[in-house]
Design a protein around this motif. Structure first.
Motif, mmCIF file in Angstrom:
data_model
loop_
_atom_site.group_PDB
_atom_site.id
_atom_site.type_symbol
_atom_site.label_atom_id
_atom_site.label_comp_id
_atom_site.label_asym_id
_atom_site.label_seq_id
_atom_site.Cartn_x
_atom_site.Cartn_y
_atom_site.Cartn_z
ATOM 1 N N GLY A 26 0.782 -1.232 0.000
ATOM 2 C CA GLY A 26 0.000 0.000 0.000
ATOM 3 C C GLY A 26 0.808 1.272 0.000
ATOM 4 N N ASN A 27 2.112 1.176 0.073
ATOM 5 C CA ASN A 27 2.932 2.381 -0.001
ATOM 6 C C ASN A 27 2.985 2.896 -1.437
ATOM 7 O OD1 ASN A 27 4.010 3.063 2.650
ATOM 8 N ND2 ASN A 27 4.935 1.018 2.587
ATOM 9 N N VAL A 28 2.747 4.188 -1.582
ATOM 10 C CA VAL A 28 2.860 4.825 -2.891
ATOM 11 C C VAL A 28 4.293 5.331 -3.007
ATOM 12 C CG1 VAL A 28 1.998 6.641 -4.407
ATOM 13 C CG2 VAL A 28 0.428 5.457 -2.854
ATOM 14 N N LEU A 29 5.048 4.733 -3.913
ATOM 15 C CA LEU A 29 6.483 4.981 -3.987
ATOM 16 C C LEU A 29 6.821 6.230 -4.787
ATOM 17 C CD1 LEU A 29 7.586 1.295 -4.602
ATOM 18 C CD2 LEU A 29 7.347 2.498 -2.419
ATOM 19 N N LEU A 306 -6.057 1.446 -6.088
ATOM 20 C CA LEU A 306 -6.824 0.452 -5.343
ATOM 21 C C LEU A 306 -7.022 -0.813 -6.178
ATOM 22 C CD1 LEU A 306 -9.466 2.858 -3.788
ATOM 23 C CD2 LEU A 306 -7.675 1.656 -2.531
ATOM 24 N N ASP A 307 -7.224 -0.633 -7.469
ATOM 25 C CA ASP A 307 -7.385 -1.790 -8.354
ATOM 26 C C ASP A 307 -6.137 -2.656 -8.362
ATOM 27 O OD1 ASP A 307 -9.097 -3.043 -10.619
ATOM 28 O OD2 ASP A 307 -7.135 -2.788 -11.555
ATOM 29 N N THR A 308 -4.952 -2.034 -8.319
ATOM 30 C CA THR A 308 -3.727 -2.843 -8.284
ATOM 31 C C THR A 308 -3.666 -3.676 -7.008
ATOM 32 O OG1 THR A 308 -2.297 -1.177 -7.203
ATOM 33 C CG2 THR A 308 -2.508 -1.080 -9.614
ATOM 34 N N LEU A 309 -4.147 -3.113 -5.896
ATOM 35 C CA LEU A 309 -4.161 -3.873 -4.646
ATOM 36 C C LEU A 309 -5.169 -5.015 -4.716
ATOM 37 C CD1 LEU A 309 -3.932 -1.061 -1.928
ATOM 38 C CD2 LEU A 309 -2.084 -2.329 -3.041
ATOM 39 N N ALA A 316 -5.744 -5.778 4.243
ATOM 40 C CA ALA A 316 -6.652 -4.658 4.482
ATOM 41 C C ALA A 316 -5.909 -3.363 4.782
ATOM 42 C CB ALA A 316 -7.608 -4.999 5.627
ATOM 43 N N ARG A 317 -4.836 -3.440 5.560
ATOM 44 C CA ARG A 317 -4.143 -2.212 5.937
ATOM 45 C C ARG A 317 -3.477 -1.543 4.746
ATOM 46 N NH1 ARG A 317 0.626 -4.955 9.660
ATOM 47 N NH2 ARG A 317 1.456 -6.387 8.069
ATOM 48 N N ALA A 318 -3.210 -2.288 3.665
ATOM 49 C CA ALA A 318 -2.621 -1.686 2.473
ATOM 50 C C ALA A 318 -3.564 -0.654 1.861
ATOM 51 C CB ALA A 318 -2.278 -2.765 1.456
ATOM 52 N N TYR A 319 -4.852 -0.923 1.922
ATOM 53 C CA TYR A 319 -5.827 0.008 1.357
ATOM 54 C C TYR A 319 -5.831 1.325 2.126
ATOM 55 C CZ TYR A 319 -7.571 -3.902 -1.406
ATOM 56 O OH TYR A 319 -7.675 -4.940 -2.289
ATOM 57 N N GLY A 320 -5.691 1.230 3.448
ATOM 58 C CA GLY A 320 -5.643 2.444 4.253
ATOM 59 C C GLY A 320 -4.441 3.305 3.911
#
Length: 332
Positions: A26-29, A306-309, A316-320
């Motif tokens: 979920g980290n945006v690099l 979100l679609d990539t996740l 679940a925490r990746a979405y947050g």
């Protein structure tokens, strides 16, 4: 983190393109923003060329080596027909940026951004920005779509259409062919002019660039708010069209009888003009009483991320983390 644990999220619109490199946690690099995406005007290959420096930029900013990431989710304007999605998918896949690629119309990015991150994705989205479109997801993967090719596919509305309609009404009001309207004064005044004749000439001769027509919808909404009958009629019709699109999509998906999110986005809707928003809410309640409308102002590239996740089976925490990222659309 290996490239197979990262994905590229792409939202490409008529006026701008956003690309993000997203990790499975979920980290945006990194993010990058570029120009508009217009395959009908320049062809699929040249349109996809717009993505190349953005992909290179996010990989470089993240310190990642050049090479394929695990997946690329692209939500693209002008991918309105299945054949267009297929052509753009093939063009992007051929660039070697990702091991797998999915391409969908950009309305689905708005829908994904507005839907919850758990449970079956079910809902309808209407985007009203420069143009207008609607897409919906139902049970078991059912979809509802519209060609969204302009008047030839039955569309009406969006900022470009509203600007043209306002100009048409104002021109006829000034020369006597139509009903009087404040728009005949307000539209030229916005550009420092006195008459519609002056404005028509300036637009025709390109003394005022055509792209500046996008400045006119707020003038239309201001006239409607002041009580101008012609302006209010245009705003009312826009509300009717949005409610109609959402209602038809819900009906096609068999969702009229159950509470269903209706996601509203795009510049016209995100501005929450009171007259438009209030009329739309009432019309939607009349047509689809169980619909649950809400406006999403987050950039559509969030939906792509979100679609990539979703496709990576992220926790679940990746979405947050993705939703909490504060740098969407600014490039970093």
């Amino acid at each position: 983190m290996g490239l197979t644990c990262t994905a590229l999220a792409v939202d490409a619109g008529n006026s701008k393109t956003d690309v993000a490199l997203v990790a499975v946690d979920g980290n945006v690099l990194a993010t990058a923003r570029g120009g508009g995406f217009r395959p009908p005007a320049v062809g699929a290959g040249r349109a996809v060329d717009v993505l190349a420096p953005l992909v290179a930029s996010v990989l470089a900013r993240a310190g990642a080596p050049a090479g394929p990431v695990g997946h690329l989710s692209a939500f693209l304007a002008n991918a309105d027909l299945p054949v267009e999605e297929a052509r753009l998918n093939a063009e992007i896949a051929g660039r070697g940026w990702a091991r797998t690629v999915t391409v969908r119309n950009d309305t689905f990015a708005l829908l994904r951004a507005g839907l919850p991150d758990d449970g079956e994705p079910v809902g309808v989205a209407v985007v009203c920005g420069a143009g207008i479109n609607c897409a919906g997801l139902g049970r078991d993967g059912a979809t509802a779509r519209f060609p969204a090719l302009g008047r030839i596919s039955g569309d009406w509305g969006g900022g470009s259409c509203l600007a043209d309609e306002a100009l048409w009404c104002a021109a006829r009001a000034e020369d006597g062919r139509g009903a009087a309207t404040e728009l005949a004064r307000a539209l030229p005044a916005h550009f420092g002019l006195t008459t519609m004749r002056e404005l028509i000439e300036a637009l025709h001769l390109h003394d005022i660039p055509g792209h500046r027509r996008h400045e006119l919808p707020p003038v239309l909404f201001a006239a409607a708010a002041s009580g101008d009958r012609i302006a209010r009629a245009l705003v009312t019709r826009q509300a009717e069209e949005i409610a109609l699109l959402a209602g038809v999509a819900l009906e096609r998906l068999g969702l009229l009888g159950e509470p269903t999110p209706v996601i509203l986005g795009g510049g016209v809707l995100a501005s929450r003009h009171p007259l438009l928003h209030d009329q739309l809410t009432q019309l939607l309640a009349d047509r689809a009483p169980k619909a649950v409308p809400h406006v999403v102002t987050a950039p559509p590239v969030l939906g792509a991320a979100l679609d990539t996740l979703d496709r990576a089976g992220a926790e679940a925490r990746a979405y947050g983390r993705v939703r909490g990222f504060g740098g969407w659309g600014v490039g970093r």
